[in-house]
Design a protein around this motif. Structure first.
Motif, PDB file in Angstrom:
ATOM      1  N   LEU A 290    -160.991 -52.059  28.696  1.00 17.96           N
ATOM      2  CA  LEU A 290    -161.549 -50.605  29.065  1.00 17.96           C
ATOM      3  C   LEU A 290    -162.288 -50.179  30.423  1.00 17.96           C
ATOM      4  N   TYR A 291    -163.327 -51.305  30.611  1.00 18.32           N
ATOM      5  CA  TYR A 291    -164.281 -50.892  31.441  1.00 18.32           C
ATOM      6  C   TYR A 291    -164.203 -51.772  32.846  1.00 18.32           C
ATOM      7  N   GLU A 292    -163.720 -53.018  32.740  1.00 21.23           N
ATOM      8  CA  GLU A 292    -163.485 -53.907  33.609  1.00 21.23           C
ATOM      9  C   GLU A 292    -162.493 -53.631  34.804  1.00 21.23           C
ATOM     10  N   THR A 293    -163.004 -53.293  35.946  1.00 18.72           N
ATOM     11  CA  THR A 293    -162.142 -53.107  37.143  1.00 18.72           C
ATOM     12  C   THR A 293    -160.982 -52.128  36.616  1.00 18.72           C
ATOM     13  N   PRO A 294    -161.303 -51.029  36.016  1.00 17.99           N
ATOM     14  CA  PRO A 294    -160.242 -49.895  35.572  1.00 17.99           C
ATOM     15  C   PRO A 294    -159.163 -49.763  36.772  1.00 17.99           C
ATOM     16  N   TRP A 295    -159.488 -50.018  38.261  1.00 17.69           N
ATOM     17  CA  TRP A 295    -158.373 -49.753  39.179  1.00 17.69           C
ATOM     18  C   TRP A 295    -157.366 -50.938  39.388  1.00 17.69           C
ATOM     19  N   ASP A 296    -157.726 -52.174  38.799  1.00 14.82           N
ATOM     20  CA  ASP A 296    -156.995 -53.640  39.366  1.00 14.82           C
ATOM     21  C   ASP A 296    -156.021 -53.852  37.924  1.00 14.82           C
ATOM     22  N   ASP A 297    -154.950 -53.497  38.150  1.00 17.13           N
ATOM     23  CA  ASP A 297    -153.859 -53.535  37.083  1.00 17.13           C
ATOM     24  C   ASP A 297    -153.798 -55.280  36.552  1.00 17.13           C
ATOM     25  N   SER A 298    -153.901 -56.105  37.649  1.00 17.75           N
ATOM     26  CA  SER A 298    -153.787 -57.369  37.448  1.00 17.75           C
ATOM     27  C   SER A 298    -155.036 -58.092  36.436  1.00 17.75           C
ATOM     28  N   ASN A 299    -155.985 -57.482  36.800  1.00 18.03           N
ATOM     29  CA  ASN A 299    -157.305 -57.927  36.036  1.00 18.03           C
ATOM     30  C   ASN A 299    -157.254 -57.369  34.544  1.00 18.03           C
ATOM     31  N   ILE A 300    -156.846 -56.112  34.443  1.00 13.96           N
ATOM     32  CA  ILE A 300    -156.649 -55.628  33.039  1.00 13.96           C
ATOM     33  C   ILE A 300    -155.583 -56.295  32.208  1.00 13.96           C
ATOM     34  N   GLU A 301    -154.664 -56.797  32.828  1.00 13.49           N
ATOM     35  CA  GLU A 301    -153.685 -57.732  32.285  1.00 13.49           C
ATOM     36  C   GLU A 301    -154.224 -58.877  31.848  1.00 13.49           C
ATOM     37  N   GLU A 302    -154.775 -59.651  32.756  1.00 14.00           N
ATOM     38  CA  GLU A 302    -155.413 -60.862  32.396  1.00 14.00           C
ATOM     39  C   GLU A 302    -156.316 -60.754  31.203  1.00 14.00           C
ATOM     40  N   ASN A 303    -157.178 -59.556  31.230  1.00 12.49           N
ATOM     41  CA  ASN A 303    -158.057 -59.278  30.237  1.00 12.49           C
ATOM     42  C   ASN A 303    -157.210 -59.349  28.584  1.00 12.49           C
ATOM     43  N   LYS A 304    -156.089 -58.716  28.772  1.00  3.19           N
ATOM     44  CA  LYS A 304    -155.241 -58.291  27.569  1.00  3.19           C
ATOM     45  C   LYS A 304    -154.927 -59.750  27.111  1.00  3.19           C
ATOM     46  N   VAL A 305    -154.505 -60.598  28.085  1.00  2.00           N
ATOM     47  CA  VAL A 305    -153.935 -62.120  27.602  1.00  2.00           C
ATOM     48  C   VAL A 305    -155.088 -62.537  26.708  1.00  2.00           C
ATOM     49  N   LEU A 306    -156.376 -62.678  27.330  1.00  4.18           N
ATOM     50  CA  LEU A 306    -157.746 -63.181  26.671  1.00  4.18           C
ATOM     51  C   LEU A 306    -157.501 -62.600  25.235  1.00  4.18           C
ATOM     52  N   LEU A 307    -157.789 -61.159  25.178  1.00  2.00           N
ATOM     53  CA  LEU A 307    -158.153 -60.591  24.047  1.00  2.00           C
ATOM     54  C   LEU A 307    -157.032 -61.072  22.982  1.00  2.00           C
ATOM     55  N   LYS A 308    -155.659 -61.133  23.254  1.00  2.07           N
ATOM     56  CA  LYS A 308    -154.790 -61.701  22.285  1.00  2.07           C
ATOM     57  C   LYS A 308    -154.971 -63.135  21.853  1.00  2.07           C
TER      58      LYS A 308
END
Length: 89
Positions: free
Chosen positions: A69-87
């Protein structure tokens, strides 16, 4: 707000303590880094990994949900990396 180098140093401490199995200290350092700036790239990663390693799976999931939700909301690749780690938690 703390200077960027200070946040990077504390993030580095978090990773080092995680890598050496000192999870409680890693958790404290990770929380401090997030307090400085929750939008900084990868600031949640080693906190979540330390929480998971210490048996706090719910805390790790919550940390990574916040990262998405909060970490680099402008950076789609970082959001995707975080989603992978969450899973993976």
């Amino acid at each position: 707000e703390a200077p960027p180098y200070q946040r990077r140093v504390i993030m580095g401490f978090c990773r080092c303590f995680f890598e050496t199995g000192k999870y409680e200290i890693a958790i404290d350092a990770g929380k401090s880094a997030i307090e400085m700036n929750r939008h900084y790239p990868q600031v949640h990663k080693y906190l979540a990994l330390a929480q998971k390693a210490s048996g706090d799976h719910d805390g790790a999931k919550m940390t990574m949900k916040r990262a998405v939700l909060y970490e680099t909301p402008w950076d789609d690749s970082n959001i995707e990396e975080n989603k992978v780690l969450l899973k993976g938690i």
